[in-house]
Write a protein that holds these residues in place. Structure first.
Motif, PDB file in Angstrom:
ATOM      1  N   ASP A 145     -36.600 -15.959  -8.894  1.00  8.23           N
ATOM      2  CA  ASP A 145     -35.986 -17.119  -9.544  1.00  8.23           C
ATOM      3  C   ASP A 145     -36.512 -17.204 -10.969  1.00  8.23           C
ATOM      4  O   ASP A 145     -37.686 -17.514 -11.202  1.00  8.23           O
ATOM      5  CB  ASP A 145     -36.320 -18.389  -8.762  1.00  8.23           C
ATOM      6  CG  ASP A 145     -35.470 -19.560  -9.216  1.00  8.23           C
ATOM      7  OD1 ASP A 145     -35.311 -20.515  -8.435  1.00  8.23           O
ATOM      8  OD2 ASP A 145     -34.969 -19.529 -10.353  1.00  8.23           O
ATOM      9  N   LEU A 146     -35.643 -16.921 -11.926  1.00  7.16           N
ATOM     10  CA  LEU A 146     -36.091 -16.870 -13.315  1.00  7.16           C
ATOM     11  C   LEU A 146     -36.318 -18.259 -13.896  1.00  7.16           C
ATOM     12  O   LEU A 146     -37.044 -18.416 -14.876  1.00  7.16           O
ATOM     13  CB  LEU A 146     -35.044 -16.132 -14.162  1.00  7.16           C
ATOM     14  CG  LEU A 146     -34.832 -14.669 -13.786  1.00  7.16           C
ATOM     15  CD1 LEU A 146     -33.674 -14.082 -14.585  1.00  7.16           C
ATOM     16  CD2 LEU A 146     -36.083 -13.862 -14.028  1.00  7.16           C
ATOM     17  N   LEU A 147     -35.698 -19.272 -13.303  1.00  7.86           N
ATOM     18  CA  LEU A 147     -35.831 -20.611 -13.873  1.00  7.86           C
ATOM     19  C   LEU A 147     -37.039 -21.349 -13.320  1.00  7.86           C
ATOM     20  O   LEU A 147     -37.525 -22.292 -13.932  1.00  7.86           O
ATOM     21  CB  LEU A 147     -34.562 -21.427 -13.596  1.00  7.86           C
ATOM     22  CG  LEU A 147     -33.302 -20.911 -14.283  1.00  7.86           C
ATOM     23  CD1 LEU A 147     -32.097 -21.765 -13.922  1.00  7.86           C
ATOM     24  CD2 LEU A 147     -33.487 -20.895 -15.793  1.00  7.86           C
ATOM     25  N   ALA A 148     -37.528 -20.920 -12.168  1.00 14.14           N
ATOM     26  CA  ALA A 148     -38.563 -21.723 -11.518  1.00 14.14           C
ATOM     27  C   ALA A 148     -39.970 -21.149 -11.661  1.00 14.14           C
ATOM     28  O   ALA A 148     -40.915 -21.879 -11.873  1.00 14.14           O
ATOM     29  CB  ALA A 148     -38.225 -21.895 -10.035  1.00 14.14           C
ATOM     30  N   CYS A 149     -40.096 -19.835 -11.510  1.00  9.57           N
ATOM     31  CA  CYS A 149     -41.437 -19.305 -11.236  1.00  9.57           C
ATOM     32  C   CYS A 149     -42.076 -18.524 -12.374  1.00  9.57           C
ATOM     33  O   CYS A 149     -43.143 -17.959 -12.210  1.00  9.57           O
ATOM     34  CB  CYS A 149     -41.380 -18.370 -10.023  1.00  9.57           C
ATOM     35  SG  CYS A 149     -40.516 -19.073  -8.640  1.00  9.57           S
ATOM     36  N   MET A 150     -41.442 -18.439 -13.520  1.00 11.53           N
ATOM     37  CA  MET A 150     -41.903 -17.467 -14.511  1.00 11.53           C
ATOM     38  C   MET A 150     -42.840 -18.082 -15.547  1.00 11.53           C
ATOM     39  O   MET A 150     -42.541 -18.134 -16.741  1.00 11.53           O
ATOM     40  CB  MET A 150     -40.697 -16.819 -15.195  1.00 11.53           C
ATOM     41  CG  MET A 150     -39.858 -15.977 -14.248  1.00 11.53           C
ATOM     42  SD  MET A 150     -40.739 -14.496 -13.706  1.00 11.53           S
ATOM     43  CE  MET A 150     -40.971 -14.866 -11.984  1.00 11.53           C
ATOM     44  N   ASP A 151     -44.009 -18.513 -15.069  1.00  8.11           N
ATOM     45  CA  ASP A 151     -45.035 -19.024 -15.978  1.00  8.11           C
ATOM     46  C   ASP A 151     -46.065 -17.913 -16.156  1.00  8.11           C
ATOM     47  O   ASP A 151     -46.676 -17.480 -15.174  1.00  8.11           O
ATOM     48  CB  ASP A 151     -45.673 -20.267 -15.353  1.00  8.11           C
ATOM     49  CG  ASP A 151     -46.771 -20.850 -16.232  1.00  8.11           C
ATOM     50  OD1 ASP A 151     -47.308 -21.903 -15.863  1.00  8.11           O
ATOM     51  OD2 ASP A 151     -47.079 -20.252 -17.294  1.00  8.11           O
TER      52      ASP A 151
END
Lengths: 351, 286
Positions: A145-151
């Motif tokens: 999920d590129l919007l949720a998990c990419m920190d």
């Protein structure tokens, strides 16, 4: 063959056709959901009496891009904030077959990796066993999920980044479409190395095309009697023939070679407009809304990519001996009715 | 990935002192290239020999030319095997393996296969009678990955389900080669009968499709083979499995047998021994 012991029955070997009748003013908007939940489209054909379809298409359907990128580029926080979060980005790896190669795609929100067993066993990312092929364990799907998990500070991002760089580090050719979130019109995708591609649009005029009257039983009821089913099949068959500008519907076929007859035909001057390329679902929806507002009957066919990893509602899709995931719609605006036909191949979880 | 584990070398190559001429290698290279174009990712060049295996049979591979767009599983200069179990190669390329098929008429010939260990990527046996079929299927010989049966000839034995099931339990695959299906009428009739017998005995499991194509024109695309399987009541799913997952399983069986210790430990060459590693070593030493 005598003394033949039958082999185990095949569970998923039939293509399916789903027929839905929906009201254009209904709150459910079933006809719209069908369009908007189908992200990977490569061809649209509109059959209509209107002469302005080409212009309407040109307003919303625009260029897409060929670009070669590494998978780790898609999870780059700068890429996500500049592209994924701002508008709708659709990407599909090109020249890769879903049943033979590793296929990668972005459906606007998730990076989908549909990989074979060898790649999955070395990739080191958690995914799930693909439903197709039927024998579990030969294909796997990893969704990021590129919007949720990419920190970047989080371990999950570092793990994904490391594994993609270690295993899937070769550049991959993608077809990329970058579209406005609301209208689906194309937006400039200014990644270095991206080659712009203009969709091909063809128009054919068919004078005196034999057009069937949409039967009243299809418009007024949902009751699936034999007659209803037969009429639905006939309409779907006609839409397919018209989309390919067949002689059978143009009224020029030889009786010796074709026994097909159009049910309850009316002769009309029709235009068949086809656009090919990477097409946004939102753009298709916008085009159809404009045509509905013009209050003339028209018919739409949209074909999805055979090698896309997902079809409707992120359902898993694969290629059996065909990878069809197409839909056709017949709009009767003066009766506020839309008939939708969804054709799924045998290996499609939507069915 | 789609696999074709049987592109045969000329018959003369399997005899003592046999070799492959440059013209024959060119034809094989053309066949391999055609396989790549049709969508196959891995092919195996098959040396068929009659009788006992001797060390000079390996000399056939010394004259292997360079294949375009292909990655060999052995070093052309030394003949040693390279690479691991998985045969994934770059996009647009094809992996070429080495396969040995021993036509076995006598039990003692089967025991010589153990000396092959490590030289070939896959080892197959072609039994010629009931007793040899039983020996091939029940694990009498360790070094067997595939049981190959001549599809174009009338067998003097029956492929019984009881016998074949033993092979499947050991992870040994049965091969159906489709080249006889493209031959003359009588050979085709015999092929249908033989192939249907294999499908009946295995119930479609652990079957692998191979081409046995001697020239590029004898190859068929994977989806054509899936359609051909319908004739044998092998549905599309089982046919595609026979071209992909089952063939991969046969390769893994071969790798596990030859390159691992009790299927638990597999030696891996260190990075220092690879060309890039050696160059780095030399740079650091200087």
């Amino acid at each position: 063959m005598s003394s033949h012991i039958p082999l185990p029955k095949e569970k998923h070997n039939k293509s399916k056709l789903f027929v839905t009748r929906s009201h254009l003013l209904s709150k459910k908007h079933e006809h719209s959901k069908l369009i908007q939940t189908h992200p990977f489209n490569h061809q649209i054909t509109i059959i209509s009496q209107s002469t302005t379809v080409r212009e309407t298409l040109a307003k919303y359907i625009g260029p897409y891009y060929n670009v070669t990128l590494k998978l780790s580029d898609f999870i780059d926080p700068a890429f996500i904030s500049n592209y994924i979060k701002r508008n709708t980005l659709i990407a599909l790896s090109s020249n890769r077959y879903i049943d033979a190669d590793d296929v990668f795609a972005i459906d606007g929100q998730k990076l989908i990796l549909s990989v074979g067993k060898d790649t999955y066993e070395t990739l080191g990312l958690v995914g799930k066993s693909a439903q197709f092929p039927v024998e579990r364990g030969s294909r796997f799907v990893v969704e990021i999920d590129l919007l949720a998990c990419m920190d970047p500070a989080k371990k999950y991002y570092q793990r994904v980044h490391n594994r993609l760089n270690a295993v899937l580090n070769e550049p991959v050719e993608f077809l990329v479409g970058y579209f406005d979130k609301n209208t689906g019109t194309p937006v400039t995708f200014d990644i270095p190395g991206a080659t712009i591609v203009t969709p091909q649009v063809d128009t054919r005029s068919v004078p005196n095309m034999l057009v069937p009257n949409v039967p009243e039983c299809l418009i007024s009821t949902n009751e699936q009697t034999d007659t209803w089913t037969e009429h639905a099949h006939e309409l779907f068959e006609w839409i397919g023939l018209a989309a390919s500008c067949s002689q059978a519907v143009a009224g020029t076929s030889d009786e010796q070679t074709s026994a097909y007859t159009v049910p309850e035909p009316t002769s009309k001057d029709m235009h068949v407009v086809t656009a090919r390329g990477l097409l946004s679902a939102t753009a298709i929806h916008s085009v159809i809304n404009e045509l509905v507002a013009a209050h003339t009957e028209f018919y739409v066919c949209v074909w999805g990519f055979d090698d896309a990893p997902v079809s409707w509602n992120s359902s898993e899709h694969n290629f059996y001996v065909s990878g069809e995931n197409m839909y056709a719609q017949a709009y009767v605006p003066h009766k506020n009715c839309c008939l939708s036909f969804q054709a799924c191949g045998p290996w499609d979880a939507f069915s | 990935m789609f696999y074709d584990l049987n592109i045969p070398l000329p018959e003369a190559a399997g005899k003592a002192g046999g070799h492959v001429s440059s013209q024959e290698w060119a034809q094989i290279a053309q066949t391999v290239e055609q396989a790549r174009v049709l969508g196959y990712s891995v092919v195996a060049l098959n040396l068929t020999l009659q009788g006992k295996l001797a060390p000079e049979h390996l000399s056939v591979w010394n004259t292997t030319p360079e294949f375009k767009n292909a990655q060999l599983s052995w070093d052309r200069a030394t003949g040693a095997r390279v690479g691991g179990a998985t045969r994934s190669v770059g996009r647009g390329k094809i992996c070429v393996l080495r396969r040995l098929t021993a036509v076995i008429g006598d039990a003692t010939q089967g025991h010589s296969l153990a000396s092959v260990d490590g030289a070939y990527d896959i080892v197959a046996v072609q039994p010629t009678n009931d007793a040899m079929l039983l020996a091939a299927c029940n694990g009498t010989w360790d070094a067997v990955d595939i049981v190959a049966l001549d599809m174009g000839q009338r067998w003097n034995f029956v492929a019984k389900q009881k016998v074949v099931t033993q092979a499947l339990a050991l992870g040994v695959s049965l091969e159906i080669m489709y080249q006889p299906a493209l031959a003359g009428e009588k050979t085709r009739q015999q092929w249908v009968s033989n192939a249907a017998a294999v499908v009946r005995a295995t119930r479609g499991r652990s079957v692998i499709w191979t081409s046995a194509a001697r020239r590029a024109l004898d190859l068929r695309a994977p989806y054509d083979i899936a359609n051909l399987g319908e004739v044998l009541q092998l549905n599309g799913d089982l046919s595609k499995r026979a071209l992909a997952a089952n063939a991969r399983a046969a390769l893994m069986h071969a790798f596990t047998r030859s390159s691992t210790l009790r299927a638990v430990i597999a030696p891996k060459h260190s990075a220092a021994d690879e060309p890039e590693g050696l160059a780095k070593k030399a740079r650091m030493a200087s």
